[in-house]
Scaffold this motif. Structure first.
Motif, PDB file in Angstrom:
ATOM      1  N   LYS A  39      -1.382  -5.329   8.580  1.00 39.80           N
ATOM      2  CA  LYS A  39      -2.381  -3.897   8.729  1.00 39.80           C
ATOM      3  C   LYS A  39      -3.287  -4.020   9.572  1.00 39.80           C
ATOM      4  N   GLU A  57      -5.816   3.460   6.009  1.00 41.73           N
ATOM      5  CA  GLU A  57      -5.850   2.325   5.245  1.00 41.73           C
ATOM      6  C   GLU A  57      -5.036   2.328   4.013  1.00 41.73           C
ATOM      7  N   LYS A  58      -5.332   3.075   3.120  1.00 47.96           N
ATOM      8  CA  LYS A  58      -4.474   3.198   1.935  1.00 47.96           C
ATOM      9  C   LYS A  58      -3.253   3.454   1.753  1.00 47.96           C
ATOM     10  N   ASP A  60      -1.865   0.072   2.685  1.00 45.88           N
ATOM     11  CA  ASP A  60      -1.879  -0.821   1.782  1.00 45.88           C
ATOM     12  C   ASP A  60      -0.963  -0.382   0.585  1.00 45.88           C
TER      13      ASP A  60
END
Length: 411
Positions: free
Chosen positions: A29, A50-51, A54
C-alpha cells in the motif's frame, strides 16, 4: 487534503519506484501511494484512494483533455504521471472531451472536434508509448459517447438547477476561456466535467493545479445529486519556454510533438533561463517533470555533456542535485539547453516516426488542423505619402513613388 511542498515532492519521488511494470508485481500500500504522490502539487481526499486499496481494488482514475489545440510537449507532464499511476496498479481512463472542446468558447467548432478527438487519440497513444507507458492498460473514452444520453442530460439539468451562475463561473475560471458577454456554454463546461466523475465511475480525477477550483466544486456539487465525493490529484503547472503557461495558442511557449529536431533545438535555445535562478525557470521545471521521470522509466539518467570544456558529463537521477548545481553555476543555461534538446528529441523521435508511417494519422491531421488559407485578403494600408520618416528619397517607402507599402498577409 494533502498539499505538497517542493521538498515533499522530492522526498516522495526519491522513495517511489518509477518503473512501469506489467501489473503482475505486487506492491505494498505504501509503495502504491508513493507512486501516486510522485511530483503532485496537491492530493485532495487521499483517504478515498487508501480505502480502495484497503478493499483490494485497483483505484480507477480519469484524466480528461478537451480536444482543442494540438497536443504539445506540455502533455508529457500528465503522460508521465499516467505512467506512474499505472505502475501503482491504478486503472486509468483517458477522456477525450469532444463536447467540452465545443463548449470552451472560441477554441473548436463543432465541425472540427470529431477530427481533433481522433488526432488526440493518435498523439496521446504514441506519446505514451514513446515514454514506455503500456497503452494496452489504458481506457480511452469519447465524451460524446455518453454525454448525450438521457440520464446524463437529466443530471445536467438537475445540477444546473442547484448551481449558481457565480459558482459555475468560479469553478471554470482557470480552464474555460473568459470573455465579456460570454456564451452560456462556458457555464455548462464545469457542470459536465463534474458529472464525468460519476458517469465514468471513477474513484479520483487527475488534472493540473489550474483545475483546483473545479475539483473543489465537484466535492460540493456531486453530493447534491446524491453521488459520492471523489479524490483529486493535481500536478503543478509547469512554466512554458518563455516563463508563462505552456499553451497550444502560443507557439513561442510550447514545442509541438511533431516539431522536427532543428525546431526543437531552436526553441530551447531561445527559451528564457536566467543563470542561477531555478524558481519559475521553465527549463528546470521541464527537466524535473518530464526528462528525469522519463529517464527513470527507462532505467536511465539525464546527462549534460561538457566535452567543449574538456570535462566529464554531469549525470543526474534526481532534481535536487540538478537544482543545486544550477544555483551554484556548475550547470549553466548554455550547458543545460543542449542537454534538454538532445533528451527531448530522443523522446519525440518515435512519435514522429509513427506519424510518418501512418497515412491515416496524417490525413486526420489535415482535417483536424487545416492550414490557413494563404490567399487571405491582405490588409489595405493607408497611403502615407512621401513626407514621413523612413520614406525613400524618390518619394514612397523603399523608393516607391506612389507611397504604397507592401505588407505580409494577416496572421
Amino acid at each position: 487534503m494533502v498539499s505538497a511542498t517542493t521538498d515533499e515532492r522530492l522526498a516522495s519521488a526519491a522513495d517511489a519506484k518509477l518503473t512501469v511494470t506489467d501489473g503482475k508485481a505486487s506492491l505494498s500500500k505504501d509503495e502504491q501511494l508513493a507512486l501516486i504522490r510522485v511530483n503532485l502539487a496537491e492530493f485532495m481526499n487521499p483517504e478515498i484512494i487508501e480505502k480502495v486499496i484497503d478493499e483490494g481494488r485497483h483505484p480507477r482514475i480519469y484524466w480528461g483533455t478537451a480536444t482543442t489545440g494540438r497536443p504539445h510537449c506540455g502533455y508529457l507532464v500528465p503522460g508521465l504521471k499516467i505512467g506512474q499511476l499505472l505502475a501503482a496498479g491504478c486503472h486509468v481512463v483517458i477522456l477525450l472531451a469532444d463536447i467540452h472542446a465545443f463548449l470552451d468558447n472560441l477554441k473548436s467548432s463543432v465541425e472540427l472536434v470529431e477530427y481533433r478527438a481522433k488526432y488526440y487519440r493518435w498523439a496521446i497513444t504514441n506519446m505514451l508509448e514513446a515514454l514506455g507507458v503500456p497503452t494496452e492498460k489504458l481506457e480511452f473514452v469519447l465524451g460524446s459517447s455518453y454525454q448525450k444520453s438521457p440520464a446524463y442530460i437529466m443530471d445536467v439539468y438537475k445540477l444546473a438547477s442547484v448551481v449558481s451562475e457565480h459558482d459555475a463561473k468560479k469553478a471554470g475560471a482557470e480552464i474555460v476561456k473568459q470573455s465579456d458577454n460570454a456564451p452560456l456554454s462556458g457555464l455548462l463546461y464545469p457542470i459536465l466535467q463534474v458529472l464525468d466523475e460519476e458517469y465514468l465511475k471513477v474513484d479520483a480525477q487527475f488534472g493540473g493545479l489550474d483545475q483546483r477550483k473545479l475539483f473543489t466544486a465537484a466535492k460540493e456539487w456531486l453530493p447534491k445529486l446524491g453521488y459520492k465525493e471523489r479524490a483529486h490529484i493535481m500536478n503543478p503547472m509547469v512554466p512554458g519556454l518563455q516563463g508563462s503557461k505552456m499553451s497550444s495558442s502560443d507557439p513561442d511557449s510550447k514545442i509541438d510533438l511533431l516539431d522536427p529536431p532543428e525546431v526543437v533545438t531552436r526553441k530551447i535555445k531561445k527559451a528564457e533561463a536566467a543563470p542561477k535562478v531555478t524558481e519559475g525557470n521553465g527549463l528546470i521545471a521541464f527537466t524535473e517533470f518530464v526528462l528525469l521521470p522519463a529517464a527513470s522509466l527507462r532505467g536511465g539518467d539525464f546527462r549534460v555533456n561538457r566535452d567543449r570544456d574538456g570535462l566529464e558529463p554531469l549525470i543526474y537521477t534526481d532534481i535536487a542535485q540538478l537544482r543545486a548545481d544550477y544555483e551554484n553555476d556548475v550547470l549553466t543555461p548554455q550547458l543545460l539547453k543542449p542537454a534538454i534538446s538532445t533528451a527531448l528529441n530522443a523522446i519525440l523521435a518515435p512519435i514522429q516516426a509513427a506519424y510518418q508511417a501512418s497515412s491515416e494519422w496524417q490525413e486526420i491531421t489535415t482535417k483536424a488542423y487545416p492550414a490557413e488559407d494563404k490567399k487571405k485578403k491582405q490588409k489595405k494600408v493607408k497611403d502615407k505619402g512621401s513626407r514621413y520618416p523612413g520614406a525613400g528619397k524618390e518619394g514612397g517607402q523603399d523608393g516607391k513613388t506612389d507611397g504604397a507599402v507592401d505588407t505580409p498577409p494577416q496572421q
